[in-house]
Design an enzyme around this catalytic site. Structure first.
Site, PDB file in Angstrom:
ATOM      1  N   SER A 134      14.784  23.599  11.063  1.00  0.00           N
ATOM      2  CA  SER A 134      15.472  23.008  12.589  1.00  0.00           C
ATOM      3  C   SER A 134      16.483  22.698  12.024  1.00  0.00           C
ATOM      4  O   SER A 134      16.948  23.479  11.624  1.00  0.00           O
ATOM      5  CB  SER A 134      14.609  21.945  13.110  1.00  0.00           C
ATOM      6  OG  SER A 134      15.436  20.882  12.830  1.00  0.00           O
ATOM      7  N   LYS A 135      17.387  23.419  13.258  1.00  0.00           N
ATOM      8  CA  LYS A 135      19.024  22.813  13.492  1.00  0.00           C
ATOM      9  C   LYS A 135      19.436  22.326  12.684  1.00  0.00           C
ATOM     10  O   LYS A 135      20.445  22.279  12.001  1.00  0.00           O
ATOM     11  CB  LYS A 135      19.556  22.757  14.878  1.00  0.00           C
ATOM     12  CG  LYS A 135      19.966  23.801  15.814  1.00  0.00           C
ATOM     13  CD  LYS A 135      19.173  23.901  16.879  1.00  0.00           C
ATOM     14  CE  LYS A 135      18.590  23.638  17.431  1.00  0.00           C
ATOM     15  NZ  LYS A 135      18.225  23.165  18.318  1.00  0.00           N
ATOM     16  N   ARG A 136      18.804  21.281  11.812  1.00  0.00           N
ATOM     17  CA  ARG A 136      18.820  20.086  11.435  1.00  0.00           C
ATOM     18  C   ARG A 136      18.950  19.928   9.660  1.00  0.00           C
ATOM     19  O   ARG A 136      19.973  19.368   8.883  1.00  0.00           O
ATOM     20  CB  ARG A 136      18.528  18.830  11.136  1.00  0.00           C
ATOM     21  CG  ARG A 136      18.154  18.257  12.558  1.00  0.00           C
ATOM     22  CD  ARG A 136      18.069  16.474  12.501  1.00  0.00           C
ATOM     23  NE  ARG A 136      16.380  16.577  12.561  1.00  0.00           N
ATOM     24  CZ  ARG A 136      15.349  16.215  12.721  1.00  0.00           C
ATOM     25  NH1 ARG A 136      15.551  16.731  14.363  1.00  0.00           N
ATOM     26  NH2 ARG A 136      14.113  17.149  12.918  1.00  0.00           N
ATOM     27  N   ASN A 137      18.726  21.506   9.340  1.00  0.00           N
ATOM     28  CA  ASN A 137      18.125  21.548   8.037  1.00  0.00           C
ATOM     29  C   ASN A 137      18.759  23.172   7.495  1.00  0.00           C
ATOM     30  O   ASN A 137      17.592  23.503   7.609  1.00  0.00           O
ATOM     31  CB  ASN A 137      16.599  21.168   7.142  1.00  0.00           C
ATOM     32  CG  ASN A 137      15.985  21.413   8.158  1.00  0.00           C
ATOM     33  OD1 ASN A 137      14.747  23.030   8.115  1.00  0.00           O
ATOM     34  ND2 ASN A 137      14.266  21.352   8.016  1.00  0.00           N
ATOM     35  N   THR A 170      20.052  27.803   9.610  1.00  0.00           N
ATOM     36  CA  THR A 170      18.899  28.569  10.676  1.00  0.00           C
ATOM     37  C   THR A 170      18.911  29.279  11.619  1.00  0.00           C
ATOM     38  O   THR A 170      18.516  30.285  12.140  1.00  0.00           O
ATOM     39  CB  THR A 170      17.684  27.477  11.189  1.00  0.00           C
ATOM     40  OG1 THR A 170      18.581  26.869  12.302  1.00  0.00           O
ATOM     41  CG2 THR A 170      16.873  25.693  10.131  1.00  0.00           C
TER      42      THR A 170
END
Length: 489
Positions: free
Chosen positions: A260-263, A266
């Site tokens: 996801s955009k968090r990790n 991407t």
RNA sequence: GGCCCCGUCGUCUAGCGGCCUAGGACUCUGGCUUCUCAAGCCAGCUACGAGGGUUCGAAUCCCUUCGGGGCUACCA
């Protein structure tokens, strides 16, 4: 994956662009595309923007741009049109409203007046009781009085689909036959209180109306499939016309969580800026959850289309590995023809202001690219590597300065300066011949020692493209001037 | 918590009952080559989560267990 009904194959990629398209999205798009091309079917691209709070026009435009850049061209969808448009769900609101009204009239769906606070409380109760979570069916059979009461209280209802008792069984092409008991598939919302449709409604209606025959999508949608099928039933679609479902395994980040955009990095836009080739990204992504079946790892877009079958798609999730992407990108760069390589390299050089882009510069770049082609992993490394050819006020990097300051290095530079001044044929072979004869054979120096000094003096760094080629490209005057400039006494 | 999906080297994978003392690729380590850095070549390390079955024979089939993930929204 066969097609039991006679309809021509149509696969859709239907992202909800709430941000830049990311690795997982693109892997799905790639498989959709490959399946369509493999079967000779239609690749349909649809934008699921029923949540206009999160989906913006910028993200939609970016998604279109990204798909094009990757070469995943669609046959039906935004810009190209098609017989079943429009392909933006926000432009199909009247269609969904029509079906919603029909479901309500048929009593397949009903108005639900529960407030989010009430629903929240109900969920909490179910959770602590350990029972199946979901809507409790409170508004399933409201009397006219109760409805009137809610309305006078100012409540606006959502439209909720009625899930009948029983179960739904369908075949997932990747996972086999799956059965979901409806006791765990609660009545779900089709239309918001403000009248706007939800994914649950739009996705099913569109797949039917757009004559989609195959749905290859992320595994996260697996448990929503019974709901989708419920809508087909309400629409009166015979079972033989349901699309085939294939739920693709996740692409996960390094930390083992769903990408996801968090990790991690991407967004495909980032990979593009970093100088990854679209064909390398597709090649790498094709290997995530799928394999050609033999030991082949380097595959072209054409080969992916030729070899792709859903049967060969894995059911288990894959971890995204940047190192392998880099390795493939390096391989793909080495395969590039000079002209192709040049066209891809130029934007990076211009962006980093190494060159302005005039004909003279391009000529030098074109001559220099072959000697760095096997030395880079991404296109973004090119500017730093070729910068020495274009700098006007040349300077040796600070950490290398001491290495050419001692007496032995200085004598090497002096000797080379004299040798090269007398050299008429300014070619890398000529340069090498004269320097080897003089420095290595006559003076008995180790090549590594002698050429490192010259490398620093002419390119400014201990690391550079091959020395003699670099000197040739730099030109005699510049080489002599730079060596001279490094002389201390 | 409930429901569902998944489980082969560190990573991506091949394998669909005997060809497996488990193959390839990336990574890593060592070596060769060498004007630096790369590239290339060679070699090496490392895996069937665990436990039960079924079978003459299981990585391959079944069960249990453990582990990972997803869903559980008036997101998609």
């Amino acid at each position: 994956m066969s097609n039991s009904n006679d309809r021509p194959v149509k696969v859709r990629f239907a992202p909800s662009p709430t941000g830049d398209l990311h690795v997982g999205n693109i892997r799905t798009a790639l498989f959709d595309w490959a399946f369509a091309r493999h079967t000779g079917g239609v690749f349909l691209f649809r934008i699921e923007d029923t949540d206009r709070l999160r989906v913006t026009d910028e993200y939609i435009a970016a998604a279109i741009d990204t798909l094009k850049w990757l070469g995943l061209n669609w046959d039906e969808g935004p810009e190209v049109g098609g017989p079943n448009g429009p392909y933006l769900q926000s432009q199909r609101l009247d269609i969904y409203a029509e079906w919603a009204a029909k479901f309500l009239a048929q009593d397949d769906a009903y108005h639900c007046y529960c407030s989010s606070e009430e629903l929240e409380a109900s969920r909490e109760a179910q959770k602590s009781a350990g029972t199946a979570p979901g809507y409790d069916g409170k508004c399933r059979d409201l009397t006219a009085d109760q409805v009137a009461q809610f309305k006078s209280a100012g409540r606006e209802p959502v439209l909720r689909m009625r899930m009948p008792d029983g179960s739904t069984t369908f075949t997932d092409v990747i996972r086999g036959e799956l059965t979901f008991e409806h006791e765990f598939v609660p009545d779900f919302v089709l239309v918001r209180a403000d009248g706007s449709p939800l994914y649950t409604l739009a996705v099913a209606v569109d797949d039917v109306l757009m004559k989609v025959t195959h749905v290859l999508r992320g595994e996260d949608l697996l448990s929503s499939t019974p709901r989708q099928i419920r809508v087909y039933q309400a629409m009166g679609v015979p079972e033989s016309e349901y699309p085939y479902f294939a739920h693709l395994p996740f692409v996960m980040g390094q930390d083992n969580a769903k990408l996801s955009k968090r990790n991690g990095e991407t967004s495909i836009a980032w990979y593009r800026e970093m100088g990854f080739l679209p064909e390398a990204i597709c090649n790498y992504l094709a290997l995530l959850g799928w394999s050609p079946g033999d030991d082949r790892e380097n595959v072209s877009m054409k080969e992916i289309a030729e070899l792709f079958t859903v049967e060969r798609v894995n059911s288990s999730p894959a971890r995204f590995d940047m190192k392998k992407l880099e390795a493939i990108n390096g391989d793909k760069i080495r395969e590039l023809t000079l002209d192709d390589f040049l066209n891809r390299a130029l934007p990076f050089l211009i962006k980093d202001q190494v060159i302005k882009g005039d004909a003279k510069e391009i000529e030098i770049v074109k001559a220099a690219l072959p000697i760095i082609q096997e030395r880079i992993v991404t296109l973004s490394e090119i500017p730093a590597m070729l910068k020495f050819l274009f700098v006007t006020n040349f300077e040796v990097e600070a950490e290398s300065l001491p290495k050419i300051a001692d007496e032995s290095a200085q004598s090497i530079l002096k000797r080379a300066l004299a040798d090269l001044s007398n050299l008429n044929e300014w070619s890398h072979a000529g340069i090498e011949a004269v320097l080897r004869a003089s420095l290595i054979e006559e003076l008995g120096l180790k090549p590594r020692i002698a050429f490192t000094a010259l490398r620093i003096a002419t390119t400014g760094s201990t690391i550079s493209p091959p020395l003699f080629e670099s000197m040739e490209l730099l030109g005699k005057d510049a080489v002599l001037a730079r060596i001279h400039g490094c002389l201390l006494g």
